[in-house]
Design an enzyme around this catalytic site. Structure first.
Site, PDB file in Angstrom:
ATOM      1  N   SER A 141       0.837  -1.201   0.000  1.00 37.15           N
ATOM      2  CA  SER A 141       0.000   0.000   0.000  1.00 37.15           C
ATOM      3  C   SER A 141       0.869   1.246   0.000  1.00 37.15           C
ATOM      4  CB  SER A 141      -0.894   0.029   1.242  1.00 37.15           C
ATOM      5  OG  SER A 141      -1.579   1.262   1.300  1.00 37.15           O
ATOM      6  N   LYS A 173      -4.131  -6.693   4.215  1.00 38.73           N
ATOM      7  CA  LYS A 173      -4.202  -5.585   3.252  1.00 38.73           C
ATOM      8  C   LYS A 173      -5.674  -5.240   2.970  1.00 38.73           C
ATOM      9  CE  LYS A 173      -3.058  -2.675  -0.098  1.00 38.73           C
ATOM     10  NZ  LYS A 173      -4.137  -2.580  -1.028  1.00 38.73           N
ATOM     11  N   HIS A 208      -6.938  -3.305   5.799  1.00 37.82           N
ATOM     12  CA  HIS A 208      -6.393  -1.945   5.640  1.00 37.82           C
ATOM     13  C   HIS A 208      -7.290  -1.134   4.709  1.00 37.82           C
ATOM     14  CE1 HIS A 208      -4.268   0.829   2.961  1.00 37.82           C
ATOM     15  NE2 HIS A 208      -3.520   1.170   3.990  1.00 37.82           N
ATOM     16  N   ASN A 209      -7.658  -1.721   3.591  1.00 36.54           N
ATOM     17  CA  ASN A 209      -8.486  -0.986   2.633  1.00 36.54           C
ATOM     18  C   ASN A 209      -9.869  -0.710   3.200  1.00 36.54           C
ATOM     19  OD1 ASN A 209      -6.260  -1.516   1.027  1.00 36.54           O
ATOM     20  ND2 ASN A 209      -7.485  -1.820  -0.810  1.00 36.54           N
ATOM     21  N   GLU A 211      -9.589   2.069   5.468  1.00 38.42           N
ATOM     22  CA  GLU A 211      -9.443   3.277   4.641  1.00 38.42           C
ATOM     23  C   GLU A 211     -10.828   3.790   4.217  1.00 38.42           C
ATOM     24  OE1 GLU A 211      -6.528   2.728   1.452  1.00 38.42           O
ATOM     25  OE2 GLU A 211      -7.948   3.675   0.104  1.00 38.42           O
TER      26      GLU A 211
END
Ligand code: 2AM
Length: 484
Positions: free
Chosen positions: A130, A185, A188-189, A192
């Site tokens: 990222s 990941k 994480h997104n 976000e």
């Protein structure tokens, strides 16, 4: 240039090229390869000129140019392209060689590929990367998982090219087995999505309740970025609000209000539903994008469906202060929910996740980077088995201190008719979390009434199930039940 390269990289789109240049700048020799081979030539003649980067015209040439155990990183389109390259590589590799997928892969594919390559004696790593194009070049956040035996061979190179936090720690560490890296990941997104939605809700309340201009809001975000909310997303929001179009007007006001999405937020919500984890804030953020994209429907509805006709007569300064508390508390809820989901997935898939390490990986280099992640790292350093972030002393106290302002913001949004699903659903989660007795006793009664689904009693042991013939007409036979 060394006779053999340290690593090979397949896929010369911008992320791939930038990662190669990043590796080279850290002293590694890299072989570049791409399906359309002409891109290798143009890269060597262009951005890679004069650097310790060699090109390969075929898979054979790529493999022959690498030191053993060979390390080949794929930066190609997620999906079939990864499987195709794996199949092309297998006949040329030897046991112990390592294939790394750095694309935006869905974690079940990484679980599958790790197992598949293990059968062939090869080691597979699936890693989230990222930080966008710039991060790839200067230091991204890197989240590797897969075959643990591969980690010692790639640790130095991946940590060297990753972002570093203030004390020099790399934003890259081993995440866990199989698809754990790509799972983290994905979370994480999702986070976000949640962080962005929260900021957008604060923006709309400032704009539509307080009537603030873009310049005024720019000032508020600039101030927030100096405190607890200090983060990349607050920083870019500050700058976006100050950006003027050619006519001197704020550009943000001219942008159509329909949000796009590429699916990682949706994946996160689906896993949460599958595993029964209350990931309410991120899910609301995904649905908010869906509502936003139904612009025509909203425009039509806005002309016929009336909301409340009230104006805000409270203290403007106080509401801005409250908004900061609402944002921070809601953000804590979102991360608490994201961590709950990671814990449950680790149980489900048999991963050993390093939760503090994950916070550190997100601390720099990536879109959700913030000083707040340092507090999460501290919480897991203090208690690696922490069940819920809200039970950590720092976070519990912070949310308790913020809750009065948070509740005022939620109440204002609701009475003024401004949608704030992330802020308000986070508050509902918080209230549910801290409520010992919820109305699910009634719900269980309803289920038993119409479907003989049975219930447990507070005056009996857990695990003992009862059925009542509520109307005198139903039978005494209970149906089977399950707990979501
Ligand atoms: P290309 O330059 O030959 O199109 C990002 O799209 C990267 O993924 C590019 O390097 C692209 O290669 C590669 N890619 C996309 N689809 C692919 C496929 N089906 N097989 C191999 N490489 C692919």
């Amino acid at each position: 240039m060394k006779e053999l390269s340290d690593i090979g990289l397949v896929g010369l789109a911008v992320m791939g090229e930038n990662l190669i240049l990043n590796m080279e700048s850290k002293g590694y020799t890299v072989t570049a390869y791409n399906r359309s081979v002409e891109k290798v030539e143009s890269f060597l003649d262009g951005r890679a000129k004069g650097k310790k980067i060699r090109g390969a015209a075929s898979i054979e040439e790529l493999v022959a140019s690498l030191e053993k155990p060979r390390k080949i990183k794929l930066m190609v389109k997620a999906g079939q392209a990864v499987d195709d390259f794996i199949e092309q590589l297998i006949p040329h590799l030897e046991p112990g060689d390592i294939i790394i997928d750095g694309g935006n892969t869905h974690y079940p594919d990484t679980n599958r590929r790790t197992d598949y390559l293990k059968e062939k004696g090869l080691l597979f790593i699936g890693t989230g990367v990222s930080g966008g194009e710039e991060g790839a070049l200067t230091g991204p956040s890197i989240m590797p998982g897969g075959a643990p035996e591969a980690w010692p061979h790639v640790k130095d190179i991946l940590q060297d090219i990753s972002a570093k936090v203030d004390d020099g720690s790399p934003c890259c560490d081993w995440v866990g087995e199989g698809g754990a890296g790509h799972f983290v990941k994905m979370i994480h997104n999702g986070i976000e999505y949640g962080d962005m939605q929260l900021i957008c809700e604060a923006y709309q309340i400032m704009k539509d309740v307080l009537g603030m201009s873009a310049d005024e809001m720019h000032e508020v975000f600039a101030e927030w970025n100096e405190g607890d909310l200090d983060s990349y997303l607050i920083e870019i929001t500050r700058d976006i609000l100050a950006y003027k179009d050619d006519d001197g007007e704020p550009l943000v006001d001219k942008i159509l209000d329909t949000a796009g999405q590429k699916g990682t937020g949706k994946w996160t919500g689906i896993v949460a539903l599958d595993l029964g984890i209350p990931l309410t804030l991120i899910s609301e953020a995904v649905f908010s994008r869906c509502i936003s994209s139904r612009k025509d429907e909203r425009v039509k509805a806005s002309q016929v469906v009336k909301g409340p006709e009230t104006t805000f007569d409270g203290d403007k300064k106080q509401l801005i202060k409250d908004l900061k508390d609402a944002l921070y508390a809601s953000k804590i809820i979102s991360y608490a929910q994201g961590y709950l989901l990671m814990r449950e997935a680790a149980k489900e898939f048999g991963w050993h996740l390093n939760y503090g390490g994950i916070a550190l990986m997100w601390r720099g280099g990536c879109i959700i980077r913030s000083s707040f992640l340092g507090n999460i790292k501290d919480a897991f350093d203090k208690n690696p088995e922490l069940e819920n972030l809200l039970l950590d002393d720092y976070f519990r106290k912070t949310v308790e201190d913020a809750q009065a302002g948070w509740r005022r913001v939620a109440a204002t949004a609701l009475t003024q008719g401004i949608p704030a699903p992330a802020i308000t659903s986070a508050l509902s989660y918080f209230d549910g979390f801290r409520t010992a007795r919820l109305p699910a006793n009634l719900l269980q009664a309803q289920r038993d009434y119409f479907g003989a689904h049975t219930y447990e009693r507070i005056d009996h042991d857990r695990g003992e199930f009862f059925h009542t013939n509520w109307t005198g007409r139903g039978g005494d036979t209970a149906s089977t039940t399950y707990n979501a």
